[in-house]
Design a protein around this motif. Structure first.
Motif, PDB file in Angstrom:
ATOM      1  N   ASN A   1      -9.257  -3.288   5.070  1.00  0.00           N
ATOM      2  CA  ASN A   1      -8.660  -4.603   4.818  1.00  0.00           C
ATOM      3  C   ASN A   1      -7.605  -4.491   3.718  1.00  0.00           C
ATOM      4  OD1 ASN A   1      -8.646  -7.353   3.217  1.00  0.00           O
ATOM      5  ND2 ASN A   1      -9.354  -7.818   5.278  1.00  0.00           N
ATOM      6  N   PHE A   2      -6.351  -4.750   4.061  1.00  0.00           N
ATOM      7  CA  PHE A   2      -5.244  -4.526   3.127  1.00  0.00           C
ATOM      8  C   PHE A   2      -5.369  -5.404   1.890  1.00  0.00           C
ATOM      9  CE2 PHE A   2      -1.132  -5.273   1.243  1.00  0.00           C
ATOM     10  CZ  PHE A   2      -0.568  -4.014   1.214  1.00  0.00           C
ATOM     11  N   TYR A   3      -5.642  -6.675   2.097  1.00  0.00           N
ATOM     12  CA  TYR A   3      -5.644  -7.605   0.964  1.00  0.00           C
ATOM     13  C   TYR A   3      -6.709  -7.231  -0.057  1.00  0.00           C
ATOM     14  CZ  TYR A   3      -5.507 -11.890  -1.733  1.00  0.00           C
ATOM     15  OH  TYR A   3      -5.387 -12.795  -2.770  1.00  0.00           O
ATOM     16  N   ALA A   4      -7.915  -6.945   0.407  1.00  0.00           N
ATOM     17  CA  ALA A   4      -9.011  -6.606  -0.514  1.00  0.00           C
ATOM     18  C   ALA A   4      -8.713  -5.313  -1.258  1.00  0.00           C
ATOM     19  CB  ALA A   4     -10.332  -6.495   0.252  1.00  0.00           C
ATOM     20  N   ASN A   5      -8.217  -4.312  -0.538  1.00  0.00           N
ATOM     21  CA  ASN A   5      -7.884  -3.042  -1.188  1.00  0.00           C
ATOM     22  C   ASN A   5      -6.761  -3.207  -2.208  1.00  0.00           C
ATOM     23  OD1 ASN A   5      -9.403  -0.560  -0.123  1.00  0.00           O
ATOM     24  ND2 ASN A   5      -8.895  -1.619   1.791  1.00  0.00           N
ATOM     25  N   TYR A   6      -5.745  -3.980  -1.841  1.00  0.00           N
ATOM     26  CA  TYR A   6      -4.610  -4.178  -2.738  1.00  0.00           C
ATOM     27  C   TYR A   6      -5.037  -4.932  -3.997  1.00  0.00           C
ATOM     28  CZ  TYR A   6      -0.162  -5.890  -4.548  1.00  0.00           C
ATOM     29  OH  TYR A   6       0.889  -6.185  -5.368  1.00  0.00           O
ATOM     30  N   GLN A   7      -5.795  -5.985  -3.814  1.00  0.00           N
ATOM     31  CA  GLN A   7      -6.233  -6.776  -4.971  1.00  0.00           C
ATOM     32  C   GLN A   7      -7.178  -5.974  -5.863  1.00  0.00           C
ATOM     33  OE1 GLN A   7      -5.074  -9.591  -6.008  1.00  0.00           O
ATOM     34  NE2 GLN A   7      -3.778 -10.015  -4.238  1.00  0.00           N
ATOM     35  N   LEU A   8      -8.002  -5.153  -5.263  1.00  0.00           N
ATOM     36  CA  LEU A   8      -8.879  -4.286  -6.064  1.00  0.00           C
ATOM     37  C   LEU A   8      -8.058  -3.278  -6.870  1.00  0.00           C
ATOM     38  CD1 LEU A   8     -12.035  -3.398  -3.936  1.00  0.00           C
ATOM     39  CD2 LEU A   8     -12.011  -4.269  -6.272  1.00  0.00           C
ATOM     40  N   ALA A   9      -7.036  -2.712  -6.241  1.00  0.00           N
ATOM     41  CA  ALA A   9      -6.158  -1.771  -6.954  1.00  0.00           C
ATOM     42  C   ALA A   9      -5.485  -2.465  -8.136  1.00  0.00           C
ATOM     43  CB  ALA A   9      -5.109  -1.214  -5.999  1.00  0.00           C
ATOM     44  N   ARG A  10      -4.971  -3.673  -7.894  1.00  0.00           N
ATOM     45  CA  ARG A  10      -4.341  -4.436  -8.984  1.00  0.00           C
ATOM     46  C   ARG A  10      -5.353  -4.759 -10.081  1.00  0.00           C
ATOM     47  NH1 ARG A  10      -1.968  -9.675  -7.551  1.00  0.00           N
ATOM     48  NH2 ARG A  10      -1.047  -9.489  -9.625  1.00  0.00           N
TER      49      ARG A  10
ATOM     50  N   LEU B   1      -3.601   2.989   0.336  1.00  0.00           N
ATOM     51  CA  LEU B   1      -2.972   1.906   1.095  1.00  0.00           C
ATOM     52  C   LEU B   1      -1.706   2.397   1.797  1.00  0.00           C
ATOM     53  CD1 LEU B   1      -3.405  -1.119  -1.338  1.00  0.00           C
ATOM     54  CD2 LEU B   1      -4.253  -0.975   1.006  1.00  0.00           C
ATOM     55  N   MET B   2      -0.920   3.240   1.108  1.00  0.00           N
ATOM     56  CA  MET B   2       0.298   3.766   1.733  1.00  0.00           C
ATOM     57  C   MET B   2      -0.030   4.755   2.846  1.00  0.00           C
ATOM     58  SD  MET B   2       3.197   3.986  -1.277  1.00  0.00           S
ATOM     59  CE  MET B   2       2.232   4.646  -2.641  1.00  0.00           C
ATOM     60  N   ASP B   3      -1.135   5.491   2.693  1.00  0.00           N
ATOM     61  CA  ASP B   3      -1.562   6.391   3.767  1.00  0.00           C
ATOM     62  C   ASP B   3      -1.914   5.611   5.032  1.00  0.00           C
ATOM     63  OD1 ASP B   3      -1.206   8.599   2.164  1.00  0.00           O
ATOM     64  OD2 ASP B   3      -3.309   8.741   1.567  1.00  0.00           O
ATOM     65  N   TRP B   4      -2.530   4.449   4.834  1.00  0.00           N
ATOM     66  CA  TRP B   4      -2.971   3.642   5.964  1.00  0.00           C
ATOM     67  C   TRP B   4      -1.849   2.789   6.566  1.00  0.00           C
ATOM     68  CZ3 TRP B   4      -7.881   1.497   3.089  1.00  0.00           C
ATOM     69  CH2 TRP B   4      -8.883   2.479   3.097  1.00  0.00           C
ATOM     70  N   ASN B   5      -0.979   2.288   5.716  1.00  0.00           N
ATOM     71  CA  ASN B   5      -0.027   1.258   6.156  1.00  0.00           C
ATOM     72  C   ASN B   5       1.439   1.642   6.016  1.00  0.00           C
ATOM     73  OD1 ASN B   5      -2.040  -1.132   6.489  1.00  0.00           O
ATOM     74  ND2 ASN B   5      -2.500  -0.298   4.467  1.00  0.00           N
ATOM     75  N   GLY B   6       1.698   2.857   5.555  1.00  0.00           N
ATOM     76  CA  GLY B   6       3.076   3.275   5.362  1.00  0.00           C
ATOM     77  C   GLY B   6       3.533   3.010   3.937  1.00  0.00           C
ATOM     78  N   VAL B   7       4.622   3.702   3.536  1.00  0.00           N
ATOM     79  CA  VAL B   7       5.111   3.574   2.158  1.00  0.00           C
ATOM     80  C   VAL B   7       5.671   2.179   1.934  1.00  0.00           C
ATOM     81  CG1 VAL B   7       5.581   6.026   1.923  1.00  0.00           C
ATOM     82  CG2 VAL B   7       7.369   4.504   2.781  1.00  0.00           C
ATOM     83  N   SER B   8       5.629   1.764   0.682  1.00  0.00           N
ATOM     84  CA  SER B   8       6.069   0.421   0.316  1.00  0.00           C
ATOM     85  C   SER B   8       6.727   0.465  -1.049  1.00  0.00           C
ATOM     86  CB  SER B   8       4.864  -0.531   0.284  1.00  0.00           C
ATOM     87  OG  SER B   8       5.126  -1.668  -0.502  1.00  0.00           O
ATOM     88  N   SER B   9       7.865  -0.205  -1.173  1.00  0.00           N
ATOM     89  CA  SER B   9       8.564  -0.263  -2.459  1.00  0.00           C
ATOM     90  C   SER B   9       7.671  -0.890  -3.526  1.00  0.00           C
ATOM     91  CB  SER B   9       9.850  -1.070  -2.313  1.00  0.00           C
ATOM     92  OG  SER B   9      10.500  -1.203  -3.557  1.00  0.00           O
ATOM     93  N   ALA B  10       6.979  -1.977  -3.164  1.00  0.00           N
ATOM     94  CA  ALA B  10       6.125  -2.671  -4.130  1.00  0.00           C
ATOM     95  C   ALA B  10       4.965  -1.787  -4.584  1.00  0.00           C
ATOM     96  CB  ALA B  10       5.599  -3.964  -3.523  1.00  0.00           C
ATOM     97  N   LEU B  11       4.367  -1.037  -3.647  1.00  0.00           N
ATOM     98  CA  LEU B  11       3.242  -0.177  -4.009  1.00  0.00           C
ATOM     99  C   LEU B  11       3.703   0.989  -4.878  1.00  0.00           C
ATOM    100  CD1 LEU B  11       1.200  -0.100  -0.673  1.00  0.00           C
ATOM    101  CD2 LEU B  11       0.706  -1.394  -2.755  1.00  0.00           C
ATOM    102  N   TYR B  12       4.848   1.585  -4.525  1.00  0.00           N
ATOM    103  CA  TYR B  12       5.379   2.656  -5.371  1.00  0.00           C
ATOM    104  C   TYR B  12       5.692   2.137  -6.773  1.00  0.00           C
ATOM    105  CZ  TYR B  12       5.894   6.795  -2.391  1.00  0.00           C
ATOM    106  OH  TYR B  12       5.647   7.932  -1.655  1.00  0.00           O
TER     107      TYR B  12
END
Length: 475
Positions: free
Chosen positions: A119-128, A146-157
Motif C-alpha cells: 500500500n503506497f500511502y501507508a508506506n509513504y506516510q510511515l517513511a515520512r 517505494l521506488m523499487d515498487w512504483n518507479g523513481v520519483s522526484s519527490a521521493l528522491y
C-alpha cells in the motif's frame, strides 16, 4: 401485513433521508464549506452516529479546519463500523500523526500493511513519520522500497536527499537531489537544495553548482533564492566581480537579508572596491556585530580609506572572535592526548597533556596522567633509559610541587617518597650535585640535590607497615 409493510416503508424512507443528508454533507465538504458541516455535529441523532458517511463527512470537515482531535473522534467511530476499511485506517493514522500520537499512527499504518504490504500511502506516510522521528536510515530504506515498487520519483528522491542531509552525508544527499532535480528542473526549491549541498561539499562541486544555478534560473529567472544561491556560488568560486554585480542587483531591488549584505560587501571588498564595500558591510555589521569576517573586512576597508580609529576597534574584535573557545580547545587536547596514550605514543601524549596543563594550571589530574606514563615505581633503576629517567624526574617534581602548593590533603603523598629518595641516593653515590630534567615539550632544566632533599622533606613519612612491605618486595 399492511402494518409490517408500512413499517418497512418508513424505515426505507428514513434510510433514504439519512443517505440524502450524508450526501449533502459530503458535497459541502467537497466545496470546503467545513463550518456548515461541523454545525451539524451538535445535533446528531443516534441514527446519524451509526451512519458511516455522515460521521466521515464531519470528520473530514474538522480535519479541514485543523481540529484534529475532533476529527480523530469521528474517524474512530467510522473505523468501529468497518474495522477493515483500508482508507479509514490510513485516514485515522494520518490524523494521529497531526495529533502527535506516534504509536497510534504506527499501529494503524502497520495494520494497513498487514492486509496490503505494498500500500503506497501507508508506506509513504510511515517513511515520512520515521524521517520526522529522526530514524533517517529506516526512512531511506522505505523510500527506496517505494521506488523499487512504483518507479523513481522526484519527490521521493528529494526526501531521501533530506534524510542524507540530516545524517550529514552530503555527497549522497547531492546525488539524490540531483536525481530529483533531473526529473523536475522547474522546481526552484529543489534546485536550491542541490546547489546549497554542492557548495557545502566544496571542491569541484562548487564549480558544478554554477551550472545548476544557470539552468534553474532559466526556468525561474526572477527567483530571489536562486539568485542568492548563484551569488554565493560565484563568491565561493572567487569570481568576485561577477558576484558583486549580482549582489548589487539584489540590493538595488531591496534585498536586505543578512547574507546578501555580508557577501555583497565581501564581494566588493575582494573585487578591490574597498570604499563601496563599507556600506553593505556596515549594514551586515548592524545585524550581527559578532561576525568575525564582517569585522575583519569592514575594519580593513575602513583602514584603507578614512576611519583608522574605528578600523583598529573592528580588527581587535575580529582578532577576539578568532580566538578558539578555551574550554573546547583544552578538551580537544585532552581527547587527543588520551588517544595517543592508549596507542602507546607516550611522548606525544605527555606533550599534549602538558600543553593542556599550561593552559589550565589547576588541572593536577592532567599532570597525574603524564606521571602514570613515566612511573618509576619505587626505584630509579626501573627506568629503561636516561631520557625516560629525566622525563620521570621532571613530572614527579612538578606534580608533587603543584600538589603541595594547592593545599590539598597530602597524606597520600607518602607513596611517592621512595622513588624520590631513590633519586637522591643515586645522586649521592654518583657524587653529583644536580640532575637533568626533561619536560614534555623538550625543554631541559636542572634540579639540585638540595632542592630534591627539600621536596622529600615536605612529603609525609611512609607508614611503617607499608615500608616493611616495600622492603620485603625489594628483597
Amino acid at each position: 401485513m399492511i402494518k409490517i409493510i408500512s413499517i418497512l416503508l418508513l424505515a426505507w424512507g428514513f434510510c433514504l433521508q439519512i443517505k440524502a443528508q450524508s450526501s449533502t454533507l459530503q458535497q459541502l465538504v467537497d466545496k470546503k464549506r467545513y463550518a456548515a458541516v461541523t454545525a451539524r455535529a451538535d445535533s446528531l441523532t443516534a441514527a446519524d452516529s451509526a451512519d458511516y458517511a455522515t460521521m466521515s463527512a464531519i470528520g473530514q470537515a474538522y480535519e479541514g479546519m485543523l481540529q484534529y482531535r475532533k476529527a480523530f473522534g469521528f474517524y474512530t467511530c467510522c473505523l468501529n463500523m468497518d474495522t477493515s476499511n483500508i482508507d479509514m485506517l490510513n485516514t485515522l493514522a494520518r490524523t494521529a500523526i497531526n495529533l502527535g500520537r506516534v504509536s497510534d499512527a504506527k499501529r494503524l499504518f502497520y495494520k494497513v500493511l498487514s492486509n496490503d504490504s505494498t500500500n503506497f500511502y501507508a508506506n509513504y506516510q510511515l517513511a515520512r513519520l520515521y524521517q520526522q522521528l529522526g530514524d533517517y536510515r529506516m526512512a531511506i530504506d522505505m523510500y527506496h522500497q517505494l521506488m523499487d515498487w512504483n518507479g523513481v520519483s522526484s519527490a521521493l528522491y528529494r526526501n531521501v536527499g533530506d534524510c542524507y542531509t540530516r545524517l550529514e552525508e552530503y555527497p549522497a544527499a547531492a546525488l539524490c537531489y540531483f536525481q530529483a532535480y533531473n526529473q523536475n528542473r522547474e522546481n526552484a526549491s529543489l534546485a536550491s537544495a542541490l546547489i546549497n549541498t554542492m557548495l557545502r561539499i566544496g571542491g569541484t562541486y562548487q564549480q558544478e553548482a554554477l551550472a545548476i544555478c544557470d539552468t534553474a534560473l532559466y526556468y525561474n529567472p526572477d527567483n530571489r533564492l536562486l539568485r542568492q544561491n548563484k551569488g554565493m556560488a560565484l563568491y565561493m568560486n572567487r569570481m568576485y566581480s561577477e558576484a558583486d554585480t549580482l549582489y548589487a542587483q539584489l540590493l538595488a531591488e531591496g534585498d536586505s537579508s543578512y547574507f546578501t549584505l555580508k557577501y555583497g560587501g565581501a564581494s566588493k571588498y575582494y573585487a578591490g572596491q574597498y570604499l563601496d564595500a563599507i556600506e553593505p558591510l556596515e549594514a551586515a555589521y548592524n545585524k550581527d556585530t559578532t561576525a568575525v569576517e564582517v569585522n575583519l573586512l569592514l575594519g580593513s576597508a575602513l583602514g584603507k580609506t578614512f576611519d583608522r580609529n574605528r578600523a583598529y576597534v573592528l580588527l581587535d574584535k575580529a582578532e577576539e572572535g578568532l580566538k578558539p573557545d578555551e574550554f573546547l580547545s583544552n578538551q580537544l587536547l585532552g581527547f587527543r592526548a588520551e588517544t595517543k596514550m592508549k596507542d602507546g605514543h607516550f611522548r606525544e601524549a605527555s606533550r599534549l597533556y602538558y600543553q593542556m596543563w599550561k593552559n589550565d594550571p589547576g588541572r593536577l589530574d592532567v599532570l597525574f596522567n603524564i606521571m602514570k606514563m613515566y612511573s618509576g615505581g619505587f626505584d630509579v633503576n626501573q627506568y629503561k633509559n636516561e631520557e625516560d629517567r629525566q622525563r620521570g624526574l621532571f613530572i614527579y617534581v612538578l606534580y608533587l610541587s603543584e600538589y603541595l602548593e594547592s593545599k590539598k590533603d597530602k597524606e597520600s603523598l607518602f607513596y611517592y617518597r621512595p622513588l624520590l629518595e631513590s633519586f637522591y641516593q643515586d645522586m649521592f653515590f654518583k657524587s653529583v650535585t644536580e640532575e637533568t630534567m626533561l619536560a614534555p615539550d623538550g625543554k631541559k632544566s636542572k634540579l639540585t640535590v638540595i632542592d630534591l632533599r627539600n621536596l622529600i622533606c615536605k612529603l609525609p613519612e611512609m607508614p611503617d607497615d607499608f615500608r616493611n612491605q616495600l622492603n620485603k618486595v625489594k628483597k
